[in-house]
Design a protein around this motif. Structure first.
Motif, PDB file in Angstrom:
ATOM      1  N   TYR A 154       5.382  -0.438   3.726  1.00 22.17           N
ATOM      2  CA  TYR A 154       4.413  -1.472   4.061  1.00 22.17           C
ATOM      3  C   TYR A 154       4.306  -1.745   5.558  1.00 22.17           C
ATOM      4  CZ  TYR A 154       4.604  -2.366  -0.933  1.00 22.17           C
ATOM      5  OH  TYR A 154       4.540  -2.218  -2.284  1.00 22.17           O
ATOM      6  N   THR A 201       0.693  -1.328   7.003  1.00 21.96           N
ATOM      7  CA  THR A 201      -0.227  -2.378   6.553  1.00 21.96           C
ATOM      8  C   THR A 201       0.135  -3.716   7.204  1.00 21.96           C
ATOM      9  OG1 THR A 201      -0.403  -1.268   4.436  1.00 21.96           O
ATOM     10  CG2 THR A 201      -1.112  -3.556   4.503  1.00 21.96           C
ATOM     11  N   PHE A 244      -7.275   3.094   4.576  1.00 21.73           N
ATOM     12  CA  PHE A 244      -6.625   2.040   3.785  1.00 21.73           C
ATOM     13  C   PHE A 244      -7.448   1.798   2.517  1.00 21.73           C
ATOM     14  CE2 PHE A 244      -4.863   0.778   7.965  1.00 21.73           C
ATOM     15  CZ  PHE A 244      -3.532   0.638   7.612  1.00 21.73           C
ATOM     16  N   GLU A 278      -5.759  -3.014  -0.234  1.00 21.69           N
ATOM     17  CA  GLU A 278      -4.861  -3.349   0.870  1.00 21.69           C
ATOM     18  C   GLU A 278      -5.608  -4.102   1.967  1.00 21.69           C
ATOM     19  OE1 GLU A 278      -2.026  -0.417   2.842  1.00 21.69           O
ATOM     20  OE2 GLU A 278      -2.096   0.313   0.790  1.00 21.69           O
ATOM     21  N   ARG A 289      -5.909  -7.650   1.141  1.00 26.88           N
ATOM     22  CA  ARG A 289      -4.693  -8.429   1.421  1.00 26.88           C
ATOM     23  C   ARG A 289      -4.549  -8.700   2.915  1.00 26.88           C
ATOM     24  NH1 ARG A 289      -1.766  -5.035  -2.734  1.00 26.88           N
ATOM     25  NH2 ARG A 289      -2.014  -6.238  -4.615  1.00 26.88           N
TER      26      ARG A 289
END
Lengths: 381, 157
Positions: free
Chosen positions: B54, B57, B121, B125, B128
Motif C-alpha cells: 500500500y 497508494t 491505479f 483505489e 479511497r
C-alpha cells in the motif's frame, strides 16, 4: 481510443522527471541514511532490503500456490482479507466449469462463478498448453508495482499478445452491459504453467450515452463476457472475450429486504436506506444520512474541506456494525465506502455503501448501530 | 514497516510521484517541495503502515493532499517556471497539445485521468485516495474523456 493508447499518449505528453525533483528525492534518501547511521551505528544496505523482498515474495508464492484447491467462496480469507464466512446455503449458488476456450497457446477456463443478487464472483484460470512455466517475478519488478500474480498473469498473456482489456477497462459485460469490477486478483497456480484469477463484479456500470451509473440486476439467465482483446497486429483491439451463461435465478429479489421508512436521528439528520440485501454470501447496504440545511452551518465549496466537515459530524464519524435483538454483533464489516455532496436544497448528504459477512443469528429485527444512532431493519414483515 | 523499507518503495515510485504532483502544481520546484513534504510525512508515519503493497497508494494520497494544501496556501496562484518552458520545448506539438488539454481540465477531472490512465491505479483505489465514491471516479473519467475530446476536437479519445 483504447485505454492503452490513451496511456501511451499521456506517457509521451508528460515531461520527463526533472533533475530538481530527482535530486530532492535522492537528498531525502541520503539524509535518511545518515540519520540511521547516527542513530543506530549500523549499516543496512540495499542487500538487506532485497533479501526481505525475496523472502516476502517467495513466502507469498508458496502460500498462494495452495489456492487452486479452494473455490471462489473460500478465496477472501486466504489472502488475509477480512474474515469471510458464507452461510452453508451459499454453496447452492455456486456454478462450476462454465467455460473452456483456447486462444493460441493459452487455455482459459471459468472454473466457478457465484451470483448472490448483488455481486458476481468469478474464479478463472489461464494455462499455457505448451507447458512453458510462468516465471516468478524478480523483486525489482515487484517493486515497480502490481502483485506477483498480476505480473505473472501479464507475462503469460503476452505470449499471445493479449491486450488484457479485463485489467485496463475494469469491466465485465453482463448481457452486453458494462459492469464495474470491484476487486480483481491473480495468483500463481499449483501448476507452474497456470495463473489463477478472480473477479468481483458489482452489478452496475456507466451508461455511456447518459454518463450515469446504472444498476443491472438480471433474473433468470445472464450472459457474462470477460473481455481480453486479442491483439493480432499492433495495438489494435479485436473483440474477443471469455463468455459463459450463468443461472442468475431470482437471487436479486429473493434476498432483498423491504426498505424501512426513513427515520430522523437524535441529531436531526434523516437516515434512509436505499438498498438492503441479505444473501447467504454477504450482506449489502446502501444508505444516506441527510443533514438539513439549517443544521449544516456554512459548508465549504472545496471537496476535500467538505469531506472534512462531514467527517467531523458525530453521525458521520461512526463505523456501523450489525446487531441482533440480543445485542450480539452479527458478522464482520468487509467493505465500506462513502461520499459526500451538497443537496439541491443545501443539505449535507452522506451516501454510504457497507458490506458485512452473513450470520446465522438474525432475529426478526436486526439493527445497524453506530456510536450515536441505532436504526432497526425488520427482516420479517 | 521500517523507514528504510518505506523509502525504498517510495524511491521506486519517483516517476509516478512526479507526474501526480505535476498534475496539480505547475512549477517543478513546487513539485519537488511537495514530494519532500510528502516523503517526510510518510517517513514519520511509516511504522504505522503494515502492508508494503500500500506504500504507493498511501504516498500518492499524501502527495495529493500536500499539493492541494500548497495550492490553498498560495491562493491557487500558478506559475510556470523557466525549466518547465524548456522541457515543453523538447516535446512534439501533438504531445504538448494533449498535455495542455489535460491541464485545461478541472482539477477534479485531471487527477483521476492521470491516476487511472497513466499510472494504472484501479478506480476503487482512486476513490479511497480522493475520498469519493468509485462511481464518481468513473463518472469523472468519462467526463474527462468527453471534455478532452471537445478540447482537442478529436473523435478518437
Amino acid at each position: 481510443m483504447s485505454d492503452e493508447r490513451l496511456r501511451g499518449l499521456l506517457e509521451k505528453a508528460f515531461p520527463d522527471t526533472p533533475a530538481v525533483f530527482h535530486e530532492r528525492m535522492a537528498q531525502i534518501a541520503e539524509n535518511e541514511a545518515a540519520r540511521k547511521k547516527r542513530v543506530a551505528g549500523r549499516v543496512f544496505g540495499a542487500l538487506r532490503i532485497a533479501l526481505v523482498c525475496v523472502v516476502i515474495l517467495f513466502g507469498c508464492t508458496g502460500a498462494l500456490a495452495l489456492m487452486n484447491h479452494f473455490g471462489v467462496l473460500d478465496i477472501y480469507s486466504i489472502l488475509g482479507m477480512p474474515p469471510y464466512y458464507p452461510l452453508p446455503e451459499a454453496e447452492d449458488l455456486v456454478q462450476k466449469d462454465l467455460a473452456d476456450v483456447q486462444i493460441g497457446s493459452l487455455e482459459w477456463q471459468v472454473d466457478e462463478a457465484v451470483f448472490d443478487g448483488r455481486i458476481l464472483r468469478i474464479l478463472f484460470s489461464v494455462r499455457d498448453v505448451n507447458g512453458t512455466p510462468v516465471q516468478t517475478p524478480a523483486p525489482e519488478k515487484l517493486l515497480r508495482g502490481g502483485s506477483a500474480g498480476e505480473i505473472m498473469f501479464r507475462d503469460l498473456c503476452q505470449r499471445e499478445q493479449m491486450n488484457l482489456k479485463l485489467i485496463g477497462n475494469g469491466e465485465v459485460l453482463v448481457d452486453g452491459r458494462p459492469c464495474f469490477i470491484q476487486y480483481m486478483e491473480f495468483l500463481p497456480g499449483d501448476d507452474p504453467c497456470v495463473v489463477v484469477g478472480w473477479v468481483d463484479c458489482r452489478m452496475e456500470g456507466l451508461d455511456d450515452d447518459a454518463g450515469e451509473i446504472r444498476r443491472y440486476l438480471p433474473e433468470g439467465y445472464m450472459v457474462v463476457e470477460m473481455p481480453f482483446g486479442y491483439d493480432r497486429e499492433k495495438n489494435e483491439t479485436d473483440p474477443d472475450s471469455l463468455a459463459f451463461v450463468l443461472k442468475a435465478g431470482d437471487a436479486a429479489s429473493r434476498y432483498a429486504v423491504p426498505l424501512p421508512a426513513p427515520c430522523t436521528l437524535d441529531s436531526g439528520a434523516v437516515f434512509a436506506f436505499e438498498d438492503l440485501h441479505f444473501s447467504p454470501v454477504q450482506v449489502y447496504m446502501d444508505y444516506t444520512i441527510t443533514v438539513p440545511p439549517e443544521r449544516t452551518g456554512d459548508l465549504p465549496e472545496d471537496e476535500f474541506l467538505l469531506m472534512d466537515a462531514a467527517e467531523s459530524r458525530p453521525e458521520f464519524q461512526a463505523r456501523p456494525r450489525l446487531m441482533n435483538a440480543r445485542d450480539e454483533v452479527l458478522g464482520e464489516r468487509r467493505e465500506m465506502h462513502y461520499g459526500v455532496h451538497v443537496g439541491d436544497d443545501g443539505s449535507l448528504v452522506l451516501s454510504v455503501h457497507v458490506e458485512f459477512t452473513p450470520s446465522d443469528r438474525y432475529t426478526d429485527t436486526v439493527y445497524l448501530v453506530s456510536d450515536t444512532w441505532k436504526v432497526p431493519i425488520p427482516l420479517k414483515q | 514497516m521500517q523507514r528504510e523499507e518505506f523509502l525504498a518503495e517510495a524511491m521506486a515510485c519517483e516517476r509516478t510521484l512526479y507526474r501526480v504532483a505535476k498534475t496539480i502544481l505547475r512549477s517543478d520546484f513546487d513539485c519537488a517541495d511537495a514530494v519532500q513534504e510528502a516523503l517526510l510525512k510518510g517517513l514519520k508515519n511509516a511504522p504505522m503502515l503494515r502492508e508494503k503493497q500500500y506504500v504507493k497508494t498511501w504516498l500518492t494520497r499524501i502527495l495529493i493532499n500536500t499539493c492541494k494544501d500548497m495550492l490553498r496556501r498560495a491562493g491557487r496562484a500558478r506559475t510556470v517556471s523557466l525549466s518547465d518552458a524548456c522541457s515543453a520545448a523538447d516535446r512534439n506539438l501533438e504531445n504538448i497539445e494533449l498535455y495542455d488539454a489535460l491541464q485545461a481540465l478541472d482539477e477534479k477531472l485531471r487527477i483521476p485521468v492521470v491516476l487511472h490512465y497513466l499510472e494504472g491505479f484501479p478506480t476503487e483505489e482512486i476513490a479511497r485516495m480522493l475520498k469519493i465514491t468509485d462511481g464518481l471516479v468513473r463518472r469523472r473519467l468519462w467526463q474527462a474523456r468527453k471534455e478532452l475530446r471537445e478540447i482537442l476536437k478529436e473523435e478518437a479519445i
